[in-house]
Design an enzyme around this catalytic site. Structure first.
Site, PDB file in Angstrom:
ATOM      1  N   LEU A  88      11.644 -20.177  -4.161  1.00  0.00           N
ATOM      2  CA  LEU A  88      10.522 -19.328  -3.729  1.00  0.00           C
ATOM      3  C   LEU A  88       9.323 -19.471  -4.681  1.00  0.00           C
ATOM      4  O   LEU A  88       9.507 -19.493  -5.899  1.00  0.00           O
ATOM      5  CB  LEU A  88      10.992 -17.862  -3.727  1.00  0.00           C
ATOM      6  CG  LEU A  88       9.920 -16.797  -3.521  1.00  0.00           C
ATOM      7  CD1 LEU A  88       9.425 -16.807  -2.070  1.00  0.00           C
ATOM      8  CD2 LEU A  88      10.453 -15.405  -3.881  1.00  0.00           C
ATOM      9  N   HIS A 109       2.827   3.351  -8.938  1.00  0.00           N
ATOM     10  CA  HIS A 109       2.669   1.919  -9.219  1.00  0.00           C
ATOM     11  C   HIS A 109       3.907   1.373  -9.933  1.00  0.00           C
ATOM     12  O   HIS A 109       4.329   0.239  -9.683  1.00  0.00           O
ATOM     13  CB  HIS A 109       1.411   1.673 -10.060  1.00  0.00           C
ATOM     14  CG  HIS A 109       0.149   2.024  -9.324  1.00  0.00           C
ATOM     15  ND1 HIS A 109      -0.097   1.589  -8.039  1.00  0.00           N
ATOM     16  CD2 HIS A 109      -0.927   2.773  -9.678  1.00  0.00           C
ATOM     17  CE1 HIS A 109      -1.277   2.062  -7.637  1.00  0.00           C
ATOM     18  NE2 HIS A 109      -1.791   2.784  -8.609  1.00  0.00           N
ATOM     19  N   ASP A 150       0.829  -1.210   0.000  1.00  0.00           N
ATOM     20  CA  ASP A 150       0.000   0.000   0.000  1.00  0.00           C
ATOM     21  C   ASP A 150       0.865   1.263   0.000  1.00  0.00           C
ATOM     22  O   ASP A 150       1.973   1.256   0.552  1.00  0.00           O
ATOM     23  CB  ASP A 150      -0.906  -0.030   1.244  1.00  0.00           C
ATOM     24  CG  ASP A 150      -2.073   0.930   1.124  1.00  0.00           C
ATOM     25  OD1 ASP A 150      -2.273   1.498   0.036  1.00  0.00           O
ATOM     26  OD2 ASP A 150      -2.784   1.115   2.127  1.00  0.00           O
TER      27      ASP A 150
HETATM   28  C1  FPP Z   1      -1.995   0.194  -3.356  1.00  0.00           C
HETATM   29  O1  FPP Z   1      -1.521   1.523  -3.333  1.00  0.00           O
HETATM   30  C2  FPP Z   1      -1.453  -0.503  -4.515  1.00  0.00           C
HETATM   31  C3  FPP Z   1      -2.193  -1.047  -5.528  1.00  0.00           C
HETATM   32  C4  FPP Z   1      -3.661  -1.045  -5.546  1.00  0.00           C
HETATM   33  C5  FPP Z   1      -1.548  -1.652  -6.695  1.00  0.00           C
HETATM   34  C6  FPP Z   1      -0.320  -2.426  -6.356  1.00  0.00           C
HETATM   35  C7  FPP Z   1       0.344  -2.829  -7.582  1.00  0.00           C
HETATM   36  C8  FPP Z   1       1.664  -2.879  -7.733  1.00  0.00           C
HETATM   37  C9  FPP Z   1       2.634  -2.542  -6.663  1.00  0.00           C
HETATM   38  C10 FPP Z   1       2.260  -3.316  -9.016  1.00  0.00           C
HETATM   39  C11 FPP Z   1       1.736  -4.643  -9.487  1.00  0.00           C
HETATM   40  C12 FPP Z   1       2.746  -5.254 -10.305  1.00  0.00           C
HETATM   41  C13 FPP Z   1       2.745  -6.551 -10.698  1.00  0.00           C
HETATM   42  C14 FPP Z   1       3.935  -7.062 -11.339  1.00  0.00           C
HETATM   43  C15 FPP Z   1       1.609  -7.460 -10.509  1.00  0.00           C
HETATM   44  P1  FPP Z   1      -2.541   2.706  -3.512  1.00  0.00           P
HETATM   45  O2  FPP Z   1      -2.625   3.049  -4.933  1.00  0.00           O
HETATM   46  O3  FPP Z   1      -3.842   2.346  -2.870  1.00  0.00           O
HETATM   47  O4  FPP Z   1      -1.802   3.833  -2.718  1.00  0.00           O
HETATM   48  P2  FPP Z   1      -2.468   5.015  -1.878  1.00  0.00           P
HETATM   49  O5  FPP Z   1      -3.255   4.376  -0.763  1.00  0.00           O
HETATM   50  O6  FPP Z   1      -1.301   5.800  -1.395  1.00  0.00           O
HETATM   51  O7  FPP Z   1      -3.355   5.775  -2.839  1.00  0.00           O
END
Ligand code: FPP
Length: 253
Positions: free
Chosen positions: A143, A49, A32
């Protein structure tokens, strides 16, 4: 021995040592804070992201070096479709980007790629990249890197109940007494994996957000203040050290 230890030796030698005989077999992470990371830098959310994807590479390497057997990462929830189209499309493209750049290293490091979630609903290109990665790493036994994509704990449980009911209907001799936790678990998307001993959520938020709600019943939770793109190998090591100081009692004394 461990590259992450060598590189930052002084820092890692501070405080308690990591007990290499008590490394969790399965760690689950709610990644997050990508959006906030980007906002702090006056960048569009998708940059967060992208940086989050780079963190996945670092943490996968570290998990592999630490001999963790399973690492489950919450990449996209069944609720995330409600985000703006541009953001959803960008996240959907990230597995393609990630695997294009990282699959050879995953193969070299003996990592097996798997997914949980309703992946059949993902864009075709994303499905193909994931299927290729799964096929090319299926024989690896280091893993297991599990991406939860279009995953939701409640939807998973409902899906399991439906499958179980279908099987019951098919078998006229099915006795409902046969339904116990072990049987139910075998219908979950995680049937092949042990429950995580440790859940980490970054960015300071303290909630589960529909992640592995059955599987995390007895897990230790660590809420880390860093935003996911800032999370480093040594933060993972510190989380494991904290886990090692906890006493797991599973409801006993
Ligand atoms: C939460 O942060 C994150 C997500 C909803 C997306 C997570 C995805 C990735 C880290 C990349 C995925 C990559 C692969 C290879 C599958 P948020 O956007 O909710 O952050 P915020 O709470 O600060 O707005």
């Amino acid at each position: 021995m461990f590259k992450i230890f060598k590189r930052k030796e002084t820092k890692i030698n501070n405080g308690d040592a990591l007990n290499l005989h008590n490394i969790p077999e399965h760690i689950a992470i709610i990644m997050d804070g990508n959006g906030r990371w980007a906002k702090q830098r006056k960048m569009p959310r998708i940059k967060g992201h992208y940086q989050g994807m780079q963190t996945i590479k670092k943490i996968t390497r570290a998990a592999s070096e630490l001999n963790i057997k399973y690492l489950t990462l919450y990449a996209f929830s069944t609720e995330n479709w409600s985000r703006p189209n541009e953001e959803v499309n960008y996240i959907m493209g990230l597995p393609v980007n990630f695997l294009n750049s990282f699959l050879p290293e995953l193969i070299e490091k003996n990592v097996r790629v798997e997914t949980i979630g309703f992946t059949e609903k993902l864009p075709q290109q994303t499905i193909e990249a994931i299927e290729e990665a799964k096929a090319k790493t299926a024989q690896n036994d280091g893993l297991t890197l599990i991406f939860a994509i279009n995953y939701g704990g409640r939807a998973e449980i409902i899906n399991s109940v439906k499958q179980l009911t279908k099987d019951m209907r098919r078998d006229p001799h099915f006795d409902e007494k046969a339904i116990d936790e072990t049987l139910f678990q075998s219908y979950l998307m995680t049937a092949q994996y042990p429950d995580p001993e440790l859940l980490i959520r970054t960015s300071g938020e303290q909630r589960l957000s529909n992640f592995l709600i059955w599987q995390l019943s007895y897990s230790e939770f660590i809420f880390h203040d860093k935003l996911w793109p800032d999370f480093e190998e040594l933060d993972l090591v510190e989380c494991i050290k904290t886990y090692q100081l906890r006493q797991r009692r599973f409801g006993g004394l």
